[in-house]
Design a protein around this motif. Structure first.
Motif, short mmCIF file in Angstrom:
data_model
loop_
_atom_site.label_atom_id
_atom_site.label_comp_id
_atom_site.label_asym_id
_atom_site.label_seq_id
_atom_site.Cartn_x
_atom_site.Cartn_y
_atom_site.Cartn_z
N LEU A 30 20.48 24.83 57.88
CA LEU A 30 21.17 25.17 56.64
C LEU A 30 21.92 23.97 56.08
O LEU A 30 21.91 23.71 54.87
CB LEU A 30 22.15 26.32 56.91
CG LEU A 30 23.06 26.79 55.78
CD1 LEU A 30 22.24 27.48 54.72
CD2 LEU A 30 24.13 27.72 56.33
N PHE A 31 22.58 23.21 56.97
CA PHE A 31 23.36 22.04 56.53
C PHE A 31 22.43 20.91 56.12
O PHE A 31 22.69 20.20 55.13
CB PHE A 31 24.28 21.57 57.64
CG PHE A 31 25.31 22.59 58.06
CD1 PHE A 31 25.62 23.68 57.27
CD2 PHE A 31 25.98 22.47 59.28
CE1 PHE A 31 26.56 24.62 57.64
CE2 PHE A 31 26.93 23.40 59.67
CZ PHE A 31 27.22 24.48 58.86
N ALA A 32 21.35 20.70 56.88
CA ALA A 32 20.42 19.61 56.57
C ALA A 32 19.80 19.81 55.19
O ALA A 32 19.72 18.87 54.38
CB ALA A 32 19.34 19.53 57.64
N SER A 33 19.37 21.04 54.88
CA SER A 33 18.77 21.29 53.57
C SER A 33 19.80 21.18 52.45
O SER A 33 19.49 20.75 51.34
CB SER A 33 18.10 22.67 53.55
OG SER A 33 19.06 23.69 53.78
N HIS A 34 21.05 21.54 52.74
CA HIS A 34 22.12 21.46 51.74
C HIS A 34 22.35 20.02 51.31
O HIS A 34 22.69 19.76 50.14
CB HIS A 34 23.40 22.06 52.32
CG HIS A 34 24.55 22.10 51.36
ND1 HIS A 34 24.67 23.07 50.37
CD2 HIS A 34 25.63 21.29 51.22
CE1 HIS A 34 25.78 22.85 49.68
NE2 HIS A 34 26.38 21.79 50.16
N CYS A 35 22.17 19.08 52.23
CA CYS A 35 22.44 17.67 51.93
C CYS A 35 21.35 17.02 51.08
O CYS A 35 21.56 15.94 50.54
CB CYS A 35 22.61 16.87 53.22
SG CYS A 35 24.13 17.24 54.14
N GLN A 36 20.19 17.66 50.97
CA GLN A 36 19.06 17.02 50.33
C GLN A 36 19.34 16.61 48.89
O GLN A 36 18.91 15.55 48.45
CB GLN A 36 17.84 17.96 50.37
CG GLN A 36 17.27 18.18 51.75
CD GLN A 36 16.78 16.89 52.39
OE1 GLN A 36 16.17 16.05 51.73
NE2 GLN A 36 17.03 16.74 53.68
N ASP A 37 20.04 17.45 48.13
CA ASP A 37 20.29 17.14 46.72
C ASP A 37 21.78 16.97 46.44
O ASP A 37 22.26 17.31 45.37
CB ASP A 37 19.69 18.22 45.82
CG ASP A 37 20.27 19.61 46.10
OD1 ASP A 37 21.00 19.75 47.10
OD2 ASP A 37 20.01 20.54 45.31
N ARG A 38 22.51 16.47 47.43
CA ARG A 38 23.95 16.27 47.29
C ARG A 38 24.31 14.78 47.38
O ARG A 38 23.58 13.99 48.00
CB ARG A 38 24.75 17.02 48.35
CG ARG A 38 24.61 18.54 48.34
CD ARG A 38 25.16 19.12 47.04
NE ARG A 38 25.36 20.57 47.08
CZ ARG A 38 24.42 21.48 46.93
NH1 ARG A 38 23.16 21.11 46.78
NH2 ARG A 38 24.70 22.77 46.94
N ASN A 39 25.44 14.41 46.78
CA ASN A 39 26.00 13.08 46.96
C ASN A 39 26.69 13.04 48.33
O ASN A 39 27.52 13.91 48.62
CB ASN A 39 27.04 12.76 45.88
CG ASN A 39 26.51 12.97 44.48
OD1 ASN A 39 26.74 13.99 43.87
ND2 ASN A 39 25.80 11.98 43.96
N LEU A 40 26.37 12.08 49.16
CA LEU A 40 27.01 11.93 50.46
C LEU A 40 28.13 10.91 50.35
O LEU A 40 27.95 9.81 49.80
CB LEU A 40 26.00 11.49 51.52
CG LEU A 40 24.76 12.39 51.68
CD1 LEU A 40 23.90 11.89 52.83
CD2 LEU A 40 25.15 13.84 51.87
#
Length: 514
Positions: free
Chosen positions: A428-438
């Motif tokens: 869930l967390f890995a997919s959430h990061c795909q289109d987010r600014n880190l």
């Protein structure tokens, strides 16, 4: 390579400003000749991406105080004029000789000209005559005066005999400006790339971070803060040593390592700051239980409410939109700040406890006891809930039985193996990061935590670099990066900025305040 382009112009060339931002941030990074090699950012003090609009009366010093870069701190300054020079700056903003600037645009140009070394400066003028209106209009005289000031600005480009003393380009339409700017900037970037390749040097970013863009990403919930061990240097007096017997703040990684080394009789003076090695030695010559007990006593002292708290935590707790926050720290200060702010959050903790298998510990908001869940079966509505994910374990205030620490070399090897098998980080967390600014905060290549973060995000970085996607930017913030760290970040499409973490949070908060 990361380049910043400052846009300077009055409000009568709005089309040109829009075109310039599109060329810089959308067209150039996707140019086949530059893709994967250059990141470009347009800097404008009227940035529409900022979460809070900048007042029209903002002075240069006020802009700098809000974390906005000066023109002289950017790589290239682009000045565009037509029928106006702009609004005169207040009397409090003058040249060294006491004379006033006729506008912010004039100040921006002169700030760039006076810089040593100078940024690359490009000046453009629309030559088509403006429509000044009816001479009987009440504001006709002001429009005429502005046009004359804009014409007078260009007198500085000629010598007394009429010959050119400096260059500027003229154009007829905004579209013509766009085409000319694209050619000029492409040539400038080519020269910079050639120079970097010839020198074999890593380019350091001297300009401040893009506070407006970062503030907007956090305020909208589209950023993922990833907090490293360096956060322990935040919120504490710079010259005061950590006292394990009467702590006023939590230890840095080096201080914790030195403390454990002293207690365990670690033999190597040269490696006393290597926490993973020292913790491994402590475990080998004492016991795992002794190490866990000592870490709990040092990182969860009797009076945690009296400890200094990193300002970043308060900023994150004040945001309205839900966030996924990832941290590799073991202490519970961030949870304490969120509770005190009455900010709801779920807590998810990676566990190295063998009896739990590969499960993570999950405390839904308000729960006193955790649920044990397989990482890929965790189900949380991240669009509705803030989640704090403690990737390297955590102290559990209610009971030491659930304390978990990824701290020894064998712990990190086990974590890396689980990352490789996709059984450490919830899907869930890995997919959430795909289109987010880190947003990486306080990471050093010397830390094992840095290596595990990189390993966990390798697929993420690879996909973005292949796509040449510079629109979803990621940033790394720390006091100082080594040459190797700069290359690590830049090759993964992450923009590193060297700035004190407390100063970063102060200026970020200023951009988010009305």
């Amino acid at each position: 390579m990361r380049l910043r382009f400052f846009l300077s112009s009055p409000g009568d060339v709005a089309d040109e400003r829009t075109f310039a931002q599109q060329v810089i941030e959308q067209e150039l990074p996707k140019d086949p000749f530059m893709r994967g090699r250059v990141g470009c950012e347009a800097v404008r003090w009227d940035d529409p991406a900022a979460p809070v609009a900048m007042p029209a009366t903002l002075t240069p010093q006020e802009a700098v105080n809000r974390g906005l870069p000066r023109p002289s701190a950017c790589d290239c300054v682009i000045v565009v004029l037509w029928s106006r020079l702009g609004t005169p700056l207040p009397a409090s903003c003058t040249r060294p000789d006491g004379s006033r600037y006729l506008s912010g645009t004039e100040w921006e140009y002169e700030d760039a000209i006076a810089a040593r070394p100078q940024p690359h400066i490009l000046v453009y003028r629309r030559r088509s005559p403006p429509e000044l209106g009816d001479p009987l209009d009440a504001d006709y005289d002001e429009r005429l005066a502005q046009y004359r000031r804009a014409n007078d600005f260009f007198k500085r480009f000629r010598n007394a005999d009429g010959s050119l003393a400096g260059g500027f380009a003229e154009y007829d339409t905004p579209q013509e400006f766009r085409d000319r700017l694209r050619v000029d900037l492409r040539a400038f970037i080519q020269r910079r790339l050639d120079s970097e390749q010839a020198n074999g040097q890593t380019v350091r970013v001297n300009a401040p971070p893009p506070y407006g863009r970062i503030a907007k990403a956090l305020a909208s919930g589209s950023a993922v803060p990833i907090i490293g061990p360096g956060i322990c240097r935040s919120g504490r007096p710079g010259d005061e040593p950590w006292d394990p017997d009467a702590p006023r703040f939590l230890p840095s990684g080096n201080e914790l390592s030195a403390c454990l080394a002293d207690e365990a009789g670690f033999p190597s003076q040269a490696e006393r700051d290597q926490l993973a090695e020292v913790a491994s030695y402590y475990e080998a010559f004492k016991t795992r239980d002794a190490l866990r007990e000592r870490l709990r006593s040092l990182l969860a002292p009797a009076a945690p409410d009296k400890l200094a708290v990193p300002p970043l935590y308060s900023l994150l707790a004040s945001l309205e939109k839900p966030l996924l926050i990832i941290t590799t720290n073991y202490d519970t200060l961030i949870e304490q700040v969120f509770r005190n702010a009455q900010k709801p959050y779920d807590l998810v903790v990676y566990s190295e406890l063998k009896e739990l298998g590969n499960a993570v510990l999950w405390w839904p908001h308000g729960a006193l006891k955790p649920e044990t869940v397989a990482p890929n079966e965790l189900s949380i509505e991240l669009e509705k809930k803030t989640v704090i994910f403690k990737m390297h374990g955590s102290i559990v205030p209610q009971t030491s039985d659930l304390d978990t620490f990824v701290i020894t070399e064998s712990d990190y090897v086990e974590l890396l193996a689980r990352i490789a098998s996709r059984s450490a980080i919830p899907a869930l967390f890995a997919s959430h990061c795909q289109d987010r600014n880190l947003l990486f905060l306080g990471y050093s290549l010397r830390d094992w935590s840095f290596r595990t973060i990189l390993q966990s995000l390798n697929r993420f970085f690879a996909k973005r670099l292949v796509a040449g996607d510079d629109e979803i930017q990621s940033w790394a913030i720390d006091d100082r990066f080594s040459e190797l760290e700069l290359k690590f970040w830049q090759r993964r499409g992450v923009y590193p900025y060297e700035v004190n973490l407390d100063e970063f949070v102060r200026l970020l908060r200023a951009r988010m305040s009305p």
